[in-house]
Design an enzyme around this catalytic site. Structure first.
Site, short mmCIF file in Angstrom:
data_model
loop_
_atom_site.label_atom_id
_atom_site.label_comp_id
_atom_site.label_asym_id
_atom_site.label_seq_id
_atom_site.Cartn_x
_atom_site.Cartn_y
_atom_site.Cartn_z
N ASN A 9 0.99 -1.45 0.08
CA ASN A 9 0.07 -0.02 -0.14
C ASN A 9 0.89 1.20 0.05
O ASN A 9 1.68 1.62 1.14
CB ASN A 9 -0.98 -0.07 1.31
CG ASN A 9 -1.79 1.12 1.46
OD1 ASN A 9 -1.75 1.93 0.31
ND2 ASN A 9 -2.44 1.40 2.60
N LYS A 11 0.09 4.26 -0.35
CA LYS A 11 -0.46 5.33 0.19
C LYS A 11 -0.47 6.92 -0.75
O LYS A 11 -0.23 6.62 -1.91
CB LYS A 11 -0.02 5.80 1.62
CG LYS A 11 -0.24 4.41 2.55
CD LYS A 11 0.05 4.64 3.82
CE LYS A 11 -0.24 3.17 4.51
NZ LYS A 11 -0.12 3.38 6.03
N HIS A 94 -9.63 1.24 4.93
CA HIS A 94 -8.46 1.64 5.92
C HIS A 94 -8.38 2.57 6.82
O HIS A 94 -9.29 3.41 6.70
CB HIS A 94 -7.25 1.98 4.54
CG HIS A 94 -5.96 2.28 5.33
ND1 HIS A 94 -5.28 2.82 6.22
CD2 HIS A 94 -4.87 1.07 4.97
CE1 HIS A 94 -4.21 2.78 6.45
NE2 HIS A 94 -3.85 1.56 5.73
N GLU A 96 -6.97 4.87 8.02
CA GLU A 96 -6.43 6.27 7.48
C GLU A 96 -7.78 6.83 6.60
O GLU A 96 -8.18 7.97 6.82
CB GLU A 96 -5.32 6.24 6.55
CG GLU A 96 -3.97 6.29 7.13
CD GLU A 96 -2.98 5.72 6.49
OE1 GLU A 96 -2.81 5.65 5.34
OE2 GLU A 96 -1.85 5.25 7.19
N GLU A 166 -5.48 -4.48 10.67
CA GLU A 166 -4.25 -3.58 10.81
C GLU A 166 -4.69 -2.80 12.19
O GLU A 166 -5.28 -1.65 12.08
CB GLU A 166 -4.23 -2.58 9.48
CG GLU A 166 -4.03 -3.18 8.22
CD GLU A 166 -3.58 -2.41 7.27
OE1 GLU A 166 -2.54 -2.43 6.81
OE2 GLU A 166 -4.13 -1.16 7.02
N GLY A 172 2.40 2.36 10.83
CA GLY A 172 3.67 3.58 10.71
C GLY A 172 4.56 3.79 12.06
O GLY A 172 4.71 4.68 12.09
N SER A 212 3.43 -1.89 10.51
CA SER A 212 4.92 -1.96 10.66
C SER A 212 5.25 -3.36 10.38
O SER A 212 6.43 -3.92 10.99
CB SER A 212 5.18 -1.73 12.14
OG SER A 212 4.94 -0.20 12.15
P1 PGA Z 1 2.68 0.15 7.71
O1 PGA Z 1 1.36 0.68 6.88
O2 PGA Z 1 3.41 -0.96 7.30
O3 PGA Z 1 3.57 1.55 7.10
O4 PGA Z 1 2.73 0.32 9.30
C1 PGA Z 1 0.51 -0.40 6.84
C2 PGA Z 1 -0.89 0.02 6.37
O5 PGA Z 1 -1.33 1.02 6.70
O6 PGA Z 1 -1.34 -0.83 5.40
#
Ligand code: PGA
Length: 249
Positions: A9, A11, A94, A96, A166, A172, A212
């Protein structure tokens, strides 16, 4: 069929040249992969990246789709448009999107139905925040997120769904869920599917871990019985890390 999947992903990262270069580097370094690989770039790159991977078995995903079919929704991209470019997957729900764009379970169900209407496969995300984790109410929260969305689908429709668990506190942050935390939740989710749709469907659904996940912890996470791969954010932006993660199975 339950598949091992590694999805990147991206983003809102990478410009045109950077995105092409990353795909090229991934292609140059992947050899004989059995895992399903998915790349989810920003909308503007989808068509070109689909073209770049056209002779490979890499799939491409949109990071979102509109809840509306068509019309006066400036800036939105519909499932029909995505599907018309032969894009295979769309990520829906997601955290976000849920947090920054106030996407409710009700809205997400509308997006799911749009995606299904245009035959897109869906990576549906769920995950609790740190408060739910600390208070111990994370199972209830995940059950609610699924009950109000994907569990409204028929047994036939559910075959188009991949789940990504997640935990928001891991996204992140560098604070990955432990192997035990991941397995505990993935097995809980699979049991919910079994209760709702029966053993066959629950055994066939792929449940990815995200938050992460990187080339140092992917092997351990993917070795869990109910973890079928990962949705990778930060580490999918570096081709060598992403390729190592893909090769962790
Ligand atoms: P990350 O993000 O691996 O940077 O923690 C995962 C995601 O949001 O899909």
């Amino acid at each position: 069929m339950r598949k091992n999947i590694v999805a990147g992903n991206w983003k809102m990262n990478l410009d045109m040249n950077e995105s092409h270069k990353l795909v090229q580097n991934i292609l140059d370094n992947l050899i004989a992969v059995k895992t399903e690989v998915i790349i989810a770039p920003a909308f503007i790159h989808l068509n070109k990246i689909k073209e770049l991977v056209s002779n490979t078995n890499i799939h491409v995903a949109a990071q979102d789709c509109s809840a509306n079919n068509m019309g006066a929704f400036t800036g939105e991209v519909s499932a029909k448009m995505i599907s018309s470019y032969n894009i295979d997957y769309v990520i829906i729900g997601h955290s976000e999107r849920r947090l920054n764009f106030n996407e409710s379970n009700e809205l997400l169900l509308t997006k799911i139905n749009q995606a299904l209407k245009y035959k897109l496969d869906i990576i549906f995300c769920c995950g609790e925040n740190i408060d739910h984790r600390q208070k111990g109410s994370y199972f209830e929260l995940i059950e609610k997120q699924l009950s109000e969305t994907v569990f409204r689908l028929s047994s036939k429709e559910i075959s188009n769904i991949t789940i990504a668990y997640e935990p928001i506190w891991a996204i992140g942050t560098g604070q990955t869920a432990s192997v035990d935390q991941a397995q505990e939740m993935h097995s809980f989710i699979r049991n919910l599917f079994e209760r709702k749709y029966g053993f066959k469907i629950s055994n066939n659904i792929s449940i990815l871990y995200g938050g992460s996940c990187n080339s140092s912890n992917s092997k351990d996470l993917f070795s869990c019985e109910d973890v079928d791969g990962g949705l990778i954010g930060g580490a999918s932006l570096k081709f060598d890390d992403f390729v190592k993660i893909i090769n962790s199975f």
